[in-house]
Design an enzyme around this catalytic site. Structure first.
Site, PDB file in Angstrom:
ATOM      1  N   LYS A  35       0.861  -1.189   0.000  1.00 50.18           N
ATOM      2  CA  LYS A  35       0.000   0.000   0.000  1.00 50.18           C
ATOM      3  C   LYS A  35       0.897   1.239   0.000  1.00 50.18           C
ATOM      4  O   LYS A  35       1.925   1.268   0.694  1.00 50.18           O
ATOM      5  CB  LYS A  35      -0.900  -0.021   1.238  1.00 50.18           C
ATOM      6  CG  LYS A  35      -1.948   1.082   1.270  1.00 50.18           C
ATOM      7  CD  LYS A  35      -2.856   0.936   2.486  1.00 50.18           C
ATOM      8  CE  LYS A  35      -3.981   1.960   2.490  1.00 50.18           C
ATOM      9  NZ  LYS A  35      -4.887   1.776   3.652  1.00 50.18           N
ATOM     10  N   SER A  39      -9.957  -0.884   6.740  1.00 53.03           N
ATOM     11  CA  SER A  39      -9.337  -0.664   5.431  1.00 53.03           C
ATOM     12  C   SER A  39      -8.573  -1.850   4.840  1.00 53.03           C
ATOM     13  O   SER A  39      -8.156  -1.795   3.689  1.00 53.03           O
ATOM     14  CB  SER A  39      -8.405   0.550   5.487  1.00 53.03           C
ATOM     15  OG  SER A  39      -9.163   1.731   5.407  1.00 53.03           O
ATOM     16  N   SER A  84      -9.826   1.403   2.512  1.00 50.46           N
ATOM     17  CA  SER A  84      -8.977   2.239   1.684  1.00 50.46           C
ATOM     18  C   SER A  84      -7.868   1.472   0.966  1.00 50.46           C
ATOM     19  O   SER A  84      -7.310   1.971  -0.003  1.00 50.46           O
ATOM     20  CB  SER A  84      -8.338   3.320   2.552  1.00 50.46           C
ATOM     21  OG  SER A  84      -7.420   2.743   3.463  1.00 50.46           O
TER      22      SER A  84
END
Lengths: 480, 105
Positions: free
Chosen positions: A74, A173, A149
């Protein structure tokens, strides 16, 4: 091919790390234009890293349990000398001078970093539509969101771009995008994985964790990144848990509770709203599968979880408003010039942050401001205590708890972008674990009426990841 | 909890100013409505009896973690240059910013 068998083949000299990386780069080439899982594909760096793994094997070394396995990161995990954008314009051009501990441990275990994945700006969102670099699409249906996310990491695993990925989970997330993309996603106990080098959003809630196509691979990845780190003052002084060793132990004799308040059924007196019927049915089916495997399954009550969403959307923005104060045009990335420093700060932040980040900064600033602190932030912190107490009480009677991961399957792009409050409801089942600091994971368990994956959430008390993984393995083995 | 309205345009303009964000009139209208929605949702917390409940700032029983103020072994000698390299503007080994106090030049 699983991450574990790939690593075994590379360690045994049966295939080269280079060929593994090339295969995944080809998969990325074929579909990345359509999916947009990555902000940066690190093809050259990955091949160099793979060659290094192959050279070490040729010299008789063992590069480690993740030898030659590509991992997607990420884009809020710091990578030395490599752009780390957090999906924001404000960090454009910033290259961290150090690696996050989780990244350092991956590389030490022989893994190959293949790219930085797209995410909602500063991890604020539930659909990956809040990225400054455009949305990621769900590989299973490109008209749908991948969740967020950490949507890019979930999509990368679901699309076969990488067998493993790391995300961060502040209110769901990791688990929510895992559910929407049909992958396994784990939020470890708060403090289990170092936050050093994770760009902070809500420091008392943030936790780094794995995405994988299987429970075994998720265990492999969490074992590699977990354990004490002196560079994170909230790191728990314990070794990384043995997870691979317990996967076959089953759930015989375990007491498992279905959280009534997160099922949203018409028969529930007090429950969150918006849990889709097809999702609820899958969770009930999962409970039956665990019972058939020898667990005692009953309904459990964790009453204050229904207040989790309200408390979270005051606490997380409050922490974010403080954490994001550092993006002021002085030390990192973007600067918009002006005559004075305060004007420069304002011009930079106004140009650099997107709407959702501005919304949360303002909400947090308000909740912390004079005259409102007690009513909003202070009250939410007390509710957080209630939630942790209610979980503790439930865990006197149960070893694990069960709920949906997300209220619905993947929703269409644009569906909730005009209504932030509606978007926030996507996290209603995942937030309580972050507030309590407990581990929880999402395991794919069949599909909804639309044919898209449903995730079942397994929740455990602090540091009980091993028990949680035992149930996850049973669910994986019995999934329809 | 405050009386209705939960927050108005002026409140949002004030917090935007505190947070160093400039908003257009349209943005101010949109954000005011959206932030009010979140606070309306949070109204469910008002009914809870929280007397005597301690606030929780972190899931862990935190204690201060201390270490000697010495560079860790392996700390790179060039780290200062790398940190400065990542900044938008530097001069003489420091971050360069426009005037903070007093009149602009």
């Amino acid at each position: 091919m699983s991450a574990r068998s790939t690593a075994d083949a590379v360690r045994a000299g049966e295939r080269s790390a280079r060929s593994v990386v090339e295969e995944h780069l080809a998969a990325i080439d074929a579909r990345e234009d359509e999916i947009h899982a990555f902000n940066l594909v690190m093809a050259d760096e990955a091949l160099t890293q793979a060659d290094d793994v192959d050279r070490r094997i040729a010299e008789g070394e063992d590069p480690g349990p993740l030898a030659g396995v590509p991992v997607a990161l990420k884009d809020n995990l710091c990578t030395r000398g490599i752009d780390t954008t957090c999906g924001s314009r404000i960090l454009e051009g910033w290259r961290p001078p150090y690696d996050a501990t989780a990244v350092e441990r991956l590389v030490a275990a022989g893994a190959v970093v293949i790219g930085k994945t797209n995410c909602d700006e500063f991890a604020m969102g539930s659909s990956t539509e809040n990225s400054a670099f455009g949305p990621t699409r769900n590989p299973l249906d490109t008209s749908r969101v991948p969740g967020g996310s950490s949507g890019g990491s979930a999509a990368a695993v679901a699309a076969g771009f990488a067998p493993l990925a790391l995300g961060s989970d502040t209110g769901g997330s990791i688990r929510q995008p895992a559910a929407l993309c049909g992958t396994v996603g784990v939020k470890p106990t708060y403090g289990r994985v170092s936050r050093y080098g994770l760009v902070a959003f809500g420091s008392s809630l943030d936790q780094v964790g794995p995405f994988a196509a299987s429970v075994e691979d998720a265990a492999l990845l969490l074992e590699a990144i977990g354990g004490h780190d002196p560079r994170d003052s909230t790191s728990i002084p314990e070794a990384s848990p043995d997870l691979l060793g317990v996967l076959g132990q089953g759930v015989e004799g375990l007491r498992i509770g279905i959280i009534s308040e997160l099922m949203g059924g018409p028969d529930q007196a007090a429950s969150v709203e918006g849990i889709a019927e097809d999702v609820r049915a899958r969770v009930e089916q999962a409970a039956e599968a665990l019972a058939a495997a020898g667990a005692t399954v009953e309904h459990a009550s964790v009453p204050s979880t229904i207040y989790g969403l309200s408390a979270y959307y005051l606490i997380a923005p409050a922490e974010a408003s403080s954490n994001l104060a550092r993006f002021d045009g002085v030390r990192f990335g973007l600067r918009v010039d002006a005559d004075t420093a305060p004007e420069m700060n304002t011009a930079t932040r106004t140009a650099g942050f997107g709407d959702e980040v501005k919304r949360r900064i303002m909400l947090g600033t308000y909740a912390l401001s004079a005259g409102y602190y007690d009513a909003y932030y202070g009250r939410s912190q007390k509710v957080r205590t209630l939630i942790q107490r209610d979980f503790s009480r439930a865990y006197e009677s149960f070893d694990l708890l069960l709920s949906p991961t997300a209220p619905t399957t993947a929703f269409p792009l644009g569906d909730k972008t005009d209504d932030p409050m509606l978007m926030y409801l996507a996290d209603v089942c995942t937030i309580p674990s972050n507030l309590a600091g407990h581990p929880a994971m999402s395991v794919p368990f069949g599909t909804g009426d639309d044919g898209l994956p449903v995730g079942v959430q397994v929740l455990a008390p602090a540091l009980a990841e091993a028990t949680m993984f035992r149930a996850a393995a049973v669910l994986e083995g019995t999934a329809p | 909890m405050p009386e209705k309205p939960r927050l108005n345009r002026e409140d949002v303009a004030h917090v935007a100013d505190l947070a160093r964000l400039a908003l257009t009139d349209d943005e101010l209208d949109a954000f005011t409505g959206q932030l009010a929605d979140v606070l309306d949702h949070a109204a469910d917390l008002e009914a809870l009896d929280l007397d005597g409940v301690p606030p929780m700032a972190n899931p862990l029983p935190l204690v201060n973690v201390l270490r000697l103020d010495e560079p860790e072994p392996g700390t790179r000698a060039d780290i200062r240059a790398e940190v400065l390299d990542a900044a938008p503007s530097v001069e003489d080994g420091r971050f360069r910013v426009p005037p903070v106090l007093g009149e602009a030049p």
